[in-house]
Scaffold this motif. Structure first.
Motif, PDB file in Angstrom:
ATOM      1  N   ASN A 221       0.820  -1.211   0.000  1.00 12.04           N
ATOM      2  CA  ASN A 221       0.000   0.000   0.000  1.00 12.04           C
ATOM      3  C   ASN A 221       0.856   1.265   0.000  1.00 12.04           C
ATOM      4  O   ASN A 221       0.617   2.190   0.772  1.00 12.04           O
ATOM      5  CB  ASN A 221      -0.948  -0.018   1.208  1.00 12.04           C
ATOM      6  CG  ASN A 221      -2.068   1.013   1.079  1.00 12.04           C
ATOM      7  OD1 ASN A 221      -2.395   1.459  -0.015  1.00 12.04           O
ATOM      8  ND2 ASN A 221      -2.650   1.387   2.211  1.00 12.04           N
ATOM      9  N   ASN A 222       1.857   1.271  -0.887  1.00 11.29           N
ATOM     10  CA  ASN A 222       2.726   2.442  -1.067  1.00 11.29           C
ATOM     11  C   ASN A 222       3.492   2.837   0.189  1.00 11.29           C
ATOM     12  O   ASN A 222       3.844   4.009   0.376  1.00 11.29           O
ATOM     13  CB  ASN A 222       1.913   3.649  -1.560  1.00 11.29           C
ATOM     14  CG  ASN A 222       1.321   3.434  -2.935  1.00 11.29           C
ATOM     15  OD1 ASN A 222       1.989   2.927  -3.826  1.00 11.29           O
ATOM     16  ND2 ASN A 222       0.062   3.792  -3.109  1.00 11.29           N
ATOM     17  N   ALA A 223       3.743   1.894   1.059  1.00 12.41           N
ATOM     18  CA  ALA A 223       4.518   2.175   2.265  1.00 12.41           C
ATOM     19  C   ALA A 223       5.998   2.331   1.926  1.00 12.41           C
ATOM     20  O   ALA A 223       6.477   1.854   0.896  1.00 12.41           O
ATOM     21  CB  ALA A 223       4.336   1.053   3.281  1.00 12.41           C
ATOM     22  N   ILE A 224       6.721   3.002   2.817  1.00 14.47           N
ATOM     23  CA  ILE A 224       8.156   3.202   2.645  1.00 14.47           C
ATOM     24  C   ILE A 224       8.872   2.737   3.906  1.00 14.47           C
ATOM     25  O   ILE A 224       8.485   3.091   5.020  1.00 14.47           O
ATOM     26  CB  ILE A 224       8.493   4.684   2.379  1.00 14.47           C
ATOM     27  CG1 ILE A 224       7.867   5.146   1.059  1.00 14.47           C
ATOM     28  CG2 ILE A 224      10.003   4.905   2.353  1.00 14.47           C
ATOM     29  CD1 ILE A 224       8.050   6.632   0.784  1.00 14.47           C
ATOM     30  N   VAL A 225       9.929   1.937   3.724  1.00 11.75           N
ATOM     31  CA  VAL A 225      10.768   1.512   4.842  1.00 11.75           C
ATOM     32  C   VAL A 225      12.193   1.972   4.575  1.00 11.75           C
ATOM     33  O   VAL A 225      12.762   1.675   3.524  1.00 11.75           O
ATOM     34  CB  VAL A 225      10.744  -0.022   5.027  1.00 11.75           C
ATOM     35  CG1 VAL A 225      11.721  -0.449   6.118  1.00 11.75           C
ATOM     36  CG2 VAL A 225       9.328  -0.489   5.366  1.00 11.75           C
ATOM     37  N   ARG A 226      12.746   2.730   5.534  1.00  8.23           N
ATOM     38  CA  ARG A 226      14.141   3.165   5.448  1.00  8.23           C
ATOM     39  C   ARG A 226      14.865   2.630   6.678  1.00  8.23           C
ATOM     40  O   ARG A 226      14.414   2.841   7.800  1.00  8.23           O
ATOM     41  CB  ARG A 226      14.238   4.691   5.416  1.00  8.23           C
ATOM     42  CG  ARG A 226      13.514   5.369   4.277  1.00  8.23           C
ATOM     43  CD  ARG A 226      13.701   6.884   4.363  1.00  8.23           C
ATOM     44  NE  ARG A 226      13.056   7.583   3.269  1.00  8.23           N
ATOM     45  CZ  ARG A 226      11.796   8.036   3.299  1.00  8.23           C
ATOM     46  NH1 ARG A 226      11.070   7.845   4.389  1.00  8.23           N
ATOM     47  NH2 ARG A 226      11.285   8.676   2.269  1.00  8.23           N
ATOM     48  N   ALA A 227      15.986   1.958   6.458  1.00  2.96           N
ATOM     49  CA  ALA A 227      16.727   1.380   7.582  1.00  2.96           C
ATOM     50  C   ALA A 227      18.209   1.626   7.384  1.00  2.96           C
ATOM     51  O   ALA A 227      18.762   1.300   6.324  1.00  2.96           O
ATOM     52  CB  ALA A 227      16.441  -0.113   7.700  1.00  2.96           C
ATOM     53  N   ASN A 228      18.862   2.186   8.405  1.00  2.00           N
ATOM     54  CA  ASN A 228      20.277   2.510   8.315  1.00  2.00           C
ATOM     55  C   ASN A 228      21.005   2.121   9.590  1.00  2.00           C
ATOM     56  O   ASN A 228      20.567   2.460  10.693  1.00  2.00           O
ATOM     57  CB  ASN A 228      20.459   4.011   8.088  1.00  2.00           C
ATOM     58  CG  ASN A 228      19.856   4.484   6.783  1.00  2.00           C
ATOM     59  OD1 ASN A 228      20.426   4.271   5.720  1.00  2.00           O
ATOM     60  ND2 ASN A 228      18.695   5.101   6.866  1.00  2.00           N
ATOM     61  N   GLY A 229      22.134   1.410   9.436  1.00  2.00           N
ATOM     62  CA  GLY A 229      22.971   1.042  10.568  1.00  2.00           C
ATOM     63  C   GLY A 229      24.325   0.588  10.071  1.00  2.00           C
ATOM     64  O   GLY A 229      24.461   0.130   8.924  1.00  2.00           O
ATOM     65  N   SER A 230      25.347   0.690  10.907  1.00  2.00           N
ATOM     66  CA  SER A 230      26.697   0.334  10.477  1.00  2.00           C
ATOM     67  C   SER A 230      26.819  -1.145  10.144  1.00  2.00           C
ATOM     68  O   SER A 230      27.627  -1.544   9.304  1.00  2.00           O
ATOM     69  CB  SER A 230      27.704   0.700  11.577  1.00  2.00           C
ATOM     70  OG  SER A 230      27.408  -0.006  12.778  1.00  2.00           O
ATOM     71  N   ALA A 231      25.997  -1.985  10.788  1.00  2.00           N
ATOM     72  CA  ALA A 231      26.022  -3.423  10.502  1.00  2.00           C
ATOM     73  C   ALA A 231      25.118  -3.797   9.337  1.00  2.00           C
ATOM     74  O   ALA A 231      25.150  -4.933   8.858  1.00  2.00           O
ATOM     75  CB  ALA A 231      25.604  -4.212  11.741  1.00  2.00           C
ATOM     76  N   GLY A 232      24.311  -2.839   8.889  1.00  2.00           N
ATOM     77  CA  GLY A 232      23.412  -3.093   7.774  1.00  2.00           C
ATOM     78  C   GLY A 232      22.062  -2.460   8.017  1.00  2.00           C
ATOM     79  O   GLY A 232      21.712  -2.105   9.143  1.00  2.00           O
ATOM     80  N   GLY A 233      21.293  -2.311   6.943  1.00  2.00           N
ATOM     81  CA  GLY A 233      19.968  -1.744   7.083  1.00  2.00           C
ATOM     82  C   GLY A 233      19.031  -2.714   7.773  1.00  2.00           C
ATOM     83  O   GLY A 233      18.467  -2.417   8.819  1.00  2.00           O
ATOM     84  N   ILE A 234      18.853  -3.900   7.179  1.00  2.00           N
ATOM     85  CA  ILE A 234      18.012  -4.949   7.748  1.00  2.00           C
ATOM     86  C   ILE A 234      18.864  -6.208   7.867  1.00  2.00           C
ATOM     87  O   ILE A 234      19.364  -6.712   6.866  1.00  2.00           O
ATOM     88  CB  ILE A 234      16.779  -5.225   6.877  1.00  2.00           C
ATOM     89  CG1 ILE A 234      15.952  -3.943   6.709  1.00  2.00           C
ATOM     90  CG2 ILE A 234      15.925  -6.328   7.481  1.00  2.00           C
ATOM     91  CD1 ILE A 234      14.768  -4.096   5.776  1.00  2.00           C
TER      92      ILE A 234
END
Length: 247
Positions: A221-234
């Motif tokens: 449903n047009n959602a947005i997921v942003r994930a940021n971290g030094s070990a990885g996003g997800i």
């Protein structure tokens, strides 16, 4: 469970260090002030920032800057959390409905939903509002020691920012059949982890080492997921790779 949670037909959620015991027939209201304190005196259906009906916690332009402090009566597993739910004898479930702009900051942990003995852990965040969580560790942490763990976001806009831990952690039990899932249906999730060796979104299958359960992310449903971290996003510790899908 705390004594207040054992009152007939009532369930307890801890918000800003205040235990709110409510039910469908006994709704609890509270306000928040500029210092981020949760105040029940003087709050009612016409004047509230927080509403608890035993299953759904409504945040309406709430600012929370206090946490559950340790004492002899406080539940150990959610001590330090701005919002906490624990069930020692079954599923730990919490639905948060957002109205307007809501903020949690200046606390050790943000939102913690914990099933330490048996049962699953489930957190659902819904509504048309926004929630910004900025904590030292674990802005959003959903954990089950022996069952499934799930975080669901529907239409709401959620930002989770951690100074030292993962931005979002979903941890399921040790069983190889256990699952850890994230579902974002409309709205958005932004998860940021600022320190070393941490992830924006972390799936933990089991209490240590490598798990055998299945971690899943479903975005629709047009959602947005942003994930940021030094070990990885997800990231995940499971031997099964994160399964991505759309609804």
């Amino acid at each position: 469970l705390p004594v207040t949670a054992l009152a007939a037909g009532q369930n307890t959620v801890y918000v800003g260090g205040v235990d709110l015991a409510g039910s469908h027939d006994n709704i609890v209201y509270a306000t928040t002030n500029e210092s981020g304190e949760v105040i029940t005196n003087g709050a009612d259906a016409n004047n509230y920032n927080i509403k608890w009906d035993g299953s759904t916690l409504t945040l309406r332009n709430a600012t929370i800057k206090k946490e559950l402090e340790y004492n002899d009566e406080s539940p150990l597993y959610i001590t330090g959390a701005a919002i906490g739910v624990i069930n020692q004898s079954g599923d730990a479930n919490l639905t948060i409905t957002l109205e307007g702009t809501n903020t949690i900051e200046g606390v050790s942990y943000g939102i913690r939903v914990y099933a330490p003995s048996i049962g699953s852990a489930n957190l659902t965040i819904t509504g048309s509002g926004t929630l910004y969580v900025n904590s030292n560790q674990d802005p959003i942490y959903v954990i089950s020691s022996n069952g499934n763990a799930a975080l669901g976001i529907k239409n709401a806009k959620v930002t989770a920012k951690s100074s030292y831990g993962n931005g979002v952690t979903v941890q399921s039990g040790n069983s190889e059949n256990s699952s850890a899932s994230l579902t974002v249906d409309g709205g958005s999730l932004t998860a940021t982890a600022d320190s070393n060796n941490v992830s924006g979104i972390r799936f933990q299958l089991g209490t240590s080492g490598t798990g055998n359960g299945t971690p899943t992310v479903t975005v629709s449903n047009n959602a947005i997921v942003r994930a940021n971290g030094s070990a990885g996003g997800i990231t995940s510790n499971s031997s099964t790779e994160v399964q991505y899908g759309t609804g």
